[in-house]
Design a protein around this motif. Structure first.
Motif, mmCIF file in Angstrom:
data_model
loop_
_atom_site.group_PDB
_atom_site.id
_atom_site.type_symbol
_atom_site.label_atom_id
_atom_site.label_comp_id
_atom_site.label_asym_id
_atom_site.label_seq_id
_atom_site.Cartn_x
_atom_site.Cartn_y
_atom_site.Cartn_z
ATOM 1 N N MET A 114 0.852 -1.173 0.000
ATOM 2 C CA MET A 114 0.000 0.000 0.000
ATOM 3 C C MET A 114 0.898 1.237 0.000
ATOM 4 O O MET A 114 1.771 1.364 0.838
ATOM 5 N N ARG A 115 0.694 2.115 -0.929
ATOM 6 C CA ARG A 115 1.558 3.283 -1.059
ATOM 7 C C ARG A 115 1.103 4.455 -0.182
ATOM 8 O O ARG A 115 1.919 5.132 0.426
ATOM 9 N N MET A 116 -0.186 4.725 -0.138
ATOM 10 C CA MET A 116 -0.704 5.847 0.651
ATOM 11 C C MET A 116 -1.092 5.326 2.029
ATOM 12 O O MET A 116 -1.900 4.410 2.147
ATOM 13 N N ILE A 117 -0.496 5.917 3.060
ATOM 14 C CA ILE A 117 -0.680 5.404 4.412
ATOM 15 C C ILE A 117 -1.179 6.494 5.363
ATOM 16 O O ILE A 117 -0.994 7.682 5.121
ATOM 17 N N THR A 118 -1.807 6.064 6.445
ATOM 18 C CA THR A 118 -2.329 6.990 7.450
ATOM 19 C C THR A 118 -1.185 7.571 8.280
ATOM 20 O O THR A 118 -0.052 7.070 8.238
ATOM 21 N N ALA A 119 -1.498 8.579 9.060
ATOM 22 C CA ALA A 119 -0.506 9.179 9.959
ATOM 23 C C ALA A 119 0.003 8.133 10.953
ATOM 24 O O ALA A 119 1.197 8.085 11.262
ATOM 25 N N LYS A 120 -0.884 7.297 11.434
ATOM 26 C CA LYS A 120 -0.483 6.249 12.380
ATOM 27 C C LYS A 120 0.506 5.289 11.724
ATOM 28 O O LYS A 120 1.519 4.908 12.328
ATOM 29 N N GLN A 121 0.234 4.906 10.479
ATOM 30 C CA GLN A 121 1.131 4.012 9.753
ATOM 31 C C GLN A 121 2.459 4.697 9.434
ATOM 32 O O GLN A 121 3.518 4.069 9.496
ATOM 33 N N ALA A 122 2.400 5.979 9.089
ATOM 34 C CA ALA A 122 3.624 6.735 8.806
ATOM 35 C C ALA A 122 4.504 6.796 10.050
ATOM 36 O O ALA A 122 5.720 6.603 9.973
ATOM 37 N N ALA A 123 3.880 7.061 11.185
ATOM 38 C CA ALA A 123 4.621 7.117 12.439
ATOM 39 C C ALA A 123 5.255 5.758 12.744
ATOM 40 O O ALA A 123 6.431 5.683 13.113
ATOM 41 N N ALA A 124 4.489 4.695 12.569
ATOM 42 C CA ALA A 124 5.011 3.346 12.817
ATOM 43 C C ALA A 124 6.180 3.045 11.881
ATOM 44 O O ALA A 124 7.165 2.413 12.289
ATOM 45 N N PHE B 24 10.545 16.555 5.280
ATOM 46 C CA PHE B 24 9.634 15.424 5.399
ATOM 47 C C PHE B 24 8.371 15.722 4.607
ATOM 48 O O PHE B 24 7.855 16.835 4.636
ATOM 49 N N PRO B 25 7.862 14.742 3.844
ATOM 50 C CA PRO B 25 6.699 15.012 2.989
ATOM 51 C C PRO B 25 5.420 15.302 3.775
ATOM 52 O O PRO B 25 5.168 14.681 4.808
ATOM 53 N N LYS B 26 4.668 16.247 3.264
ATOM 54 C CA LYS B 26 3.369 16.566 3.859
ATOM 55 C C LYS B 26 2.337 15.552 3.371
ATOM 56 O O LYS B 26 2.486 14.994 2.285
ATOM 57 N N PRO B 27 1.295 15.323 4.164
ATOM 58 C CA PRO B 27 0.249 14.410 3.687
ATOM 59 C C PRO B 27 -0.507 15.033 2.516
ATOM 60 O O PRO B 27 -0.622 16.254 2.410
ATOM 61 N N ASP B 28 -1.008 14.188 1.630
ATOM 62 C CA ASP B 28 -1.819 14.634 0.516
ATOM 63 C C ASP B 28 -3.103 15.253 1.074
ATOM 64 O O ASP B 28 -3.782 14.629 1.899
ATOM 65 N N ARG C 293 -3.520 11.299 3.408
ATOM 66 C CA ARG C 293 -2.613 10.166 3.603
ATOM 67 C C ARG C 293 -1.189 10.600 3.223
ATOM 68 O O ARG C 293 -0.985 11.532 2.450
ATOM 69 N N TYR C 294 -0.230 9.880 3.778
ATOM 70 C CA TYR C 294 1.175 10.099 3.441
ATOM 71 C C TYR C 294 1.595 9.147 2.331
ATOM 72 O O TYR C 294 1.134 8.009 2.274
ATOM 73 N N ASP C 295 2.494 9.589 1.485
ATOM 74 C CA ASP C 295 3.039 8.772 0.410
ATOM 75 C C ASP C 295 4.254 8.027 0.972
ATOM 76 O O ASP C 295 5.268 8.634 1.317
ATOM 77 N N LEU C 296 4.135 6.713 1.071
ATOM 78 C CA LEU C 296 5.196 5.896 1.646
ATOM 79 C C LEU C 296 6.501 6.026 0.864
ATOM 80 O O LEU C 296 7.582 6.085 1.456
#
Length: 83
Positions: free
Chosen positions: A1-11, A32-36, A41-44
């Motif tokens: 999965m390329r687009m991830i939540t803030a929780k997933q980005a933090a993990a 650091f990339p900003k969320p879309d 979502r963040y781009d992994l």
């Protein structure tokens, strides 16, 4: 999965979501990339590219990611042609 939540980005960074939230301005100030905005979502891949830029031991993980991504895309195209 390329687009991830803030929780997933933090993990992915080995941190908590609250840490990411509180450090976000400093992280973004350092590239650091900003969320879309639309997807929220963040781009992994963008996160990994940012991490790659921070490597200082003489090799580039980005080159490895790029090669792996190209191999994955080629495998997907071959599978689609075979279907």
């Amino acid at each position: 999965m390329r687009m991830i939540t803030a929780k997933q980005a933090a993990a992915h960074l080995g941190r908590s979501e609250s840490w990411l939230r509180s450090h976000r301005p400093e992280l973004e100030a350092n590239g650091f990339p900003k969320p879309d905005k639309l997807l929220e979502r963040y781009d992994l891949l963008a996160i990994d590219a940012w991490l790659d830029q921070r490597i200082t031991d003489g090799y580039s993980v980005h080159e490895t990611h790029t090669a792996m991504e190209a191999e994955l895309r080629m495998s997907q195209k071959i599978a689609a042609l075979s279907a």
